[in-house]
Design a protein around this motif. Structure first.
Motif, PDB file in Angstrom:
ATOM      1  N   MET A   1     -72.007 -31.678  60.261  1.00 61.11           N
ATOM      2  CA  MET A   1     -71.649 -32.960  59.647  1.00 61.11           C
ATOM      3  C   MET A   1     -71.504 -32.781  58.131  1.00 61.11           C
ATOM      4  O   MET A   1     -72.365 -32.176  57.486  1.00 61.11           O
ATOM      5  CB  MET A   1     -72.709 -34.011  59.949  1.00 61.11           C
ATOM      6  CG  MET A   1     -72.416 -35.375  59.378  1.00 61.11           C
ATOM      7  SD  MET A   1     -73.675 -36.578  59.844  1.00 61.11           S
ATOM      8  CE  MET A   1     -72.988 -38.042  59.080  1.00 61.11           C
ATOM      9  N   GLU A   2     -70.420 -33.294  57.582  1.00 61.14           N
ATOM     10  CA  GLU A   2     -70.181 -33.188  56.144  1.00 61.14           C
ATOM     11  C   GLU A   2     -70.863 -34.342  55.404  1.00 61.14           C
ATOM     12  O   GLU A   2     -70.878 -35.478  55.885  1.00 61.14           O
ATOM     13  CB  GLU A   2     -68.684 -33.220  55.854  1.00 61.14           C
ATOM     14  CG  GLU A   2     -67.930 -32.010  56.373  1.00 61.14           C
ATOM     15  CD  GLU A   2     -68.415 -30.724  55.724  1.00 61.14           C
ATOM     16  OE1 GLU A   2     -68.626 -30.719  54.504  1.00 61.14           O
ATOM     17  OE2 GLU A   2     -68.589 -29.735  56.448  1.00 61.14           O
ATOM     18  N   ARG A  14     -74.595 -40.854  53.699  1.00 56.44           N
ATOM     19  CA  ARG A  14     -74.687 -42.310  53.701  1.00 56.44           C
ATOM     20  C   ARG A  14     -74.771 -42.852  55.129  1.00 56.44           C
ATOM     21  O   ARG A  14     -74.041 -42.410  56.021  1.00 56.44           O
ATOM     22  CB  ARG A  14     -73.451 -42.911  53.024  1.00 56.44           C
ATOM     23  CG  ARG A  14     -73.349 -42.639  51.532  1.00 56.44           C
ATOM     24  CD  ARG A  14     -74.346 -43.457  50.766  1.00 56.44           C
ATOM     25  NE  ARG A  14     -74.082 -43.498  49.335  1.00 56.44           N
ATOM     26  CZ  ARG A  14     -74.948 -43.961  48.450  1.00 56.44           C
ATOM     27  NH1 ARG A  14     -76.127 -44.408  48.849  1.00 56.44           N
ATOM     28  NH2 ARG A  14     -74.659 -43.968  47.165  1.00 56.44           N
ATOM     29  N   SER A  15     -75.678 -43.815  55.348  1.00 56.73           N
ATOM     30  CA  SER A  15     -75.806 -44.509  56.641  1.00 56.73           C
ATOM     31  C   SER A  15     -75.922 -43.511  57.796  1.00 56.73           C
ATOM     32  O   SER A  15     -75.363 -43.733  58.877  1.00 56.73           O
ATOM     33  CB  SER A  15     -74.614 -45.445  56.864  1.00 56.73           C
ATOM     34  OG  SER A  15     -74.506 -46.382  55.818  1.00 56.73           O
ATOM     35  N   TYR A  16     -76.653 -42.428  57.572  1.00 58.27           N
ATOM     36  CA  TYR A  16     -76.823 -41.438  58.635  1.00 58.27           C
ATOM     37  C   TYR A  16     -77.544 -42.048  59.840  1.00 58.27           C
ATOM     38  O   TYR A  16     -77.235 -41.720  60.992  1.00 58.27           O
ATOM     39  CB  TYR A  16     -77.610 -40.248  58.101  1.00 58.27           C
ATOM     40  CG  TYR A  16     -77.819 -39.166  59.124  1.00 58.27           C
ATOM     41  CD1 TYR A  16     -76.801 -38.274  59.439  1.00 58.27           C
ATOM     42  CD2 TYR A  16     -79.035 -39.034  59.796  1.00 58.27           C
ATOM     43  CE1 TYR A  16     -76.968 -37.291  60.399  1.00 58.27           C
ATOM     44  CE2 TYR A  16     -79.217 -38.050  60.756  1.00 58.27           C
ATOM     45  CZ  TYR A  16     -78.183 -37.187  61.054  1.00 58.27           C
ATOM     46  OH  TYR A  16     -78.361 -36.221  62.019  1.00 58.27           O
ATOM     47  N   LEU A  17     -78.488 -42.935  59.575  1.00 59.94           N
ATOM     48  CA  LEU A  17     -79.217 -43.622  60.638  1.00 59.94           C
ATOM     49  C   LEU A  17     -78.711 -45.052  60.760  1.00 59.94           C
ATOM     50  O   LEU A  17     -78.647 -45.784  59.755  1.00 59.94           O
ATOM     51  CB  LEU A  17     -80.715 -43.646  60.334  1.00 59.94           C
ATOM     52  CG  LEU A  17     -81.412 -42.290  60.177  1.00 59.94           C
ATOM     53  CD1 LEU A  17     -82.832 -42.499  59.684  1.00 59.94           C
ATOM     54  CD2 LEU A  17     -81.406 -41.527  61.489  1.00 59.94           C
ATOM     55  N   ASP A  18     -78.358 -45.480  61.980  1.00 51.82           N
ATOM     56  CA  ASP A  18     -77.954 -46.872  62.167  1.00 51.82           C
ATOM     57  C   ASP A  18     -79.206 -47.750  62.268  1.00 51.82           C
ATOM     58  O   ASP A  18     -80.341 -47.261  62.264  1.00 51.82           O
ATOM     59  CB  ASP A  18     -77.028 -47.033  63.377  1.00 51.82           C
ATOM     60  CG  ASP A  18     -77.682 -46.662  64.705  1.00 51.82           C
ATOM     61  OD1 ASP A  18     -78.928 -46.682  64.805  1.00 51.82           O
ATOM     62  OD2 ASP A  18     -76.930 -46.349  65.664  1.00 51.82           O
ATOM     63  N   ARG A  19     -79.015 -49.051  62.365  1.00 50.41           N
ATOM     64  CA  ARG A  19     -80.156 -49.971  62.325  1.00 50.41           C
ATOM     65  C   ARG A  19     -81.168 -49.732  63.465  1.00 50.41           C
ATOM     66  O   ARG A  19     -82.379 -49.670  63.194  1.00 50.41           O
ATOM     67  CB  ARG A  19     -79.638 -51.412  62.344  1.00 50.41           C
ATOM     68  CG  ARG A  19     -80.722 -52.489  62.301  1.00 50.41           C
ATOM     69  CD  ARG A  19     -81.547 -52.434  61.015  1.00 50.41           C
ATOM     70  NE  ARG A  19     -82.575 -53.456  61.001  1.00 50.41           N
ATOM     71  CZ  ARG A  19     -82.675 -54.400  60.079  1.00 50.41           C
ATOM     72  NH1 ARG A  19     -81.821 -54.440  59.081  1.00 50.41           N
ATOM     73  NH2 ARG A  19     -83.630 -55.295  60.131  1.00 50.41           N
ATOM     74  N   LEU A  94     -79.492 -31.482  59.818  1.00 52.55           N
ATOM     75  CA  LEU A  94     -78.931 -31.460  58.465  1.00 52.55           C
ATOM     76  C   LEU A  94     -79.462 -30.357  57.560  1.00 52.55           C
ATOM     77  O   LEU A  94     -78.801 -29.992  56.576  1.00 52.55           O
ATOM     78  CB  LEU A  94     -79.164 -32.812  57.776  1.00 52.55           C
ATOM     79  CG  LEU A  94     -78.540 -34.037  58.445  1.00 52.55           C
ATOM     80  CD1 LEU A  94     -78.843 -35.286  57.634  1.00 52.55           C
ATOM     81  CD2 LEU A  94     -77.045 -33.856  58.618  1.00 52.55           C
ATOM     82  N   ALA A  95     -80.634 -29.815  57.845  1.00 54.56           N
ATOM     83  CA  ALA A  95     -81.223 -28.840  56.923  1.00 54.56           C
ATOM     84  C   ALA A  95     -80.666 -27.431  57.122  1.00 54.56           C
ATOM     85  O   ALA A  95     -80.844 -26.572  56.252  1.00 54.56           O
ATOM     86  CB  ALA A  95     -82.745 -28.814  57.070  1.00 54.56           C
ATOM     87  N   VAL A 163     -80.851 -37.570  52.121  1.00 54.62           N
ATOM     88  CA  VAL A 163     -80.510 -36.674  51.009  1.00 54.62           C
ATOM     89  C   VAL A 163     -81.061 -35.281  51.307  1.00 54.62           C
ATOM     90  O   VAL A 163     -82.202 -35.148  51.777  1.00 54.62           O
ATOM     91  CB  VAL A 163     -81.116 -37.202  49.687  1.00 54.62           C
ATOM     92  CG1 VAL A 163     -80.981 -36.166  48.575  1.00 54.62           C
ATOM     93  CG2 VAL A 163     -80.459 -38.512  49.281  1.00 54.62           C
ATOM     94  N   VAL A 164     -80.260 -34.254  51.045  1.00 51.95           N
ATOM     95  CA  VAL A 164     -80.707 -32.870  51.215  1.00 51.95           C
ATOM     96  C   VAL A 164     -80.544 -32.141  49.890  1.00 51.95           C
ATOM     97  O   VAL A 164     -79.445 -32.084  49.324  1.00 51.95           O
ATOM     98  CB  VAL A 164     -79.916 -32.136  52.318  1.00 51.95           C
ATOM     99  CG1 VAL A 164     -80.404 -30.691  52.433  1.00 51.95           C
ATOM    100  CG2 VAL A 164     -80.062 -32.847  53.663  1.00 51.95           C
TER     101      VAL A 164
END
Length: 201
Positions: A1-2, A14-19, A94-95, A163-164
């Motif tokens: 994922m970019e 941004r908004s990686y996790l939905d509600r 993501l890491a 954020v990474v």
């Protein structure tokens, strides 16, 4: 994922996790706080920090008049609870790292809380990234350079952002200038939760 944004080498998703994913994560955090209650750390000069915190994982990060360090137990003497699987899933996605984090620091920002510019440098090996998850109220995130008095710029982190900080950006100075208290309905009484994942040893 970019990433949605890369600023000074820091990747922002941004908004990686939905509600629903955010709400599930908050439930996991409630479990952490039940096992390891939030506490108000002190600086080495004896001043109370405005952020309350706790941890999960093999180690927790603590601060008192003896300095900043990792410890195997909560200040109450109990072992830290395990890092929730949902949190580990974010790290693994993501890491881009074969090692799992050994500490999940939980910071809770109430109204008026902030975090001054600092580096995450209490770890043994800076080749591993630091991953941060934002939940709840928006936080004004300030990013500098690897020098304490370098130029800075700021942007708002919203609930669900990740954020990474890795590679050349691993030792970037960063902090939270303020939160927009009440800007999110995720936490019933407001406030911001920040999860920070780190490999310690």
């Amino acid at each position: 994922m970019e990433p949605s944004l890369t600023l000074r080498g820091i990747d922002v998703y941004r908004s990686y996790l939905d509600r629903p994913e955010q709400a599930a994560l908050v439930d996991d955090i409630r479990g952490i706080v039940t096992a390891a209650p939030l506490f108000s750390p002190e600086t080495r000069w004896g001043k109370k920090m405005s952020v309350r915190m706790t941890s999960a994982g093999r180690f927790g990060w603590i601060s008192d008049r003896s300095g900043y360090r990792y410890a195997a137990k909560h200040p109450n003497g109990e072992a830290w609870p395990p890092i929730p699987e949902r949190v580990l899933d974010i790290w693994q996605a993501l890491a881009n790292n074969h090692r799992l984090p050994e500490c999940c620091l939980v910071n809770w920002y109430g109204e008026g809380a902030r975090m001054g510019l600092h580096q995450d440098r209490d770890e043994a090996d800076f080749s591993f990234p630091v991953l941060s998850v934002s939940l709840g109220d928006e936080g004004l995130f300030r990013v500098g350079t690897d020098a304490r008095k370098g130029p800075t710029e700021s942007f708002w982190l919203r609930s669900g952002d990740v954020v990474v900080m890795g590679g050349a950006a691993r030792l970037t100075y960063h902090g939270v200038d303020r939160i927009r208290f009440g800007s999110s309905t995720l936490l019933p009484q407001g406030g911001r939760i920040n999860l920070t994942l780190r490999v310690v040893t």
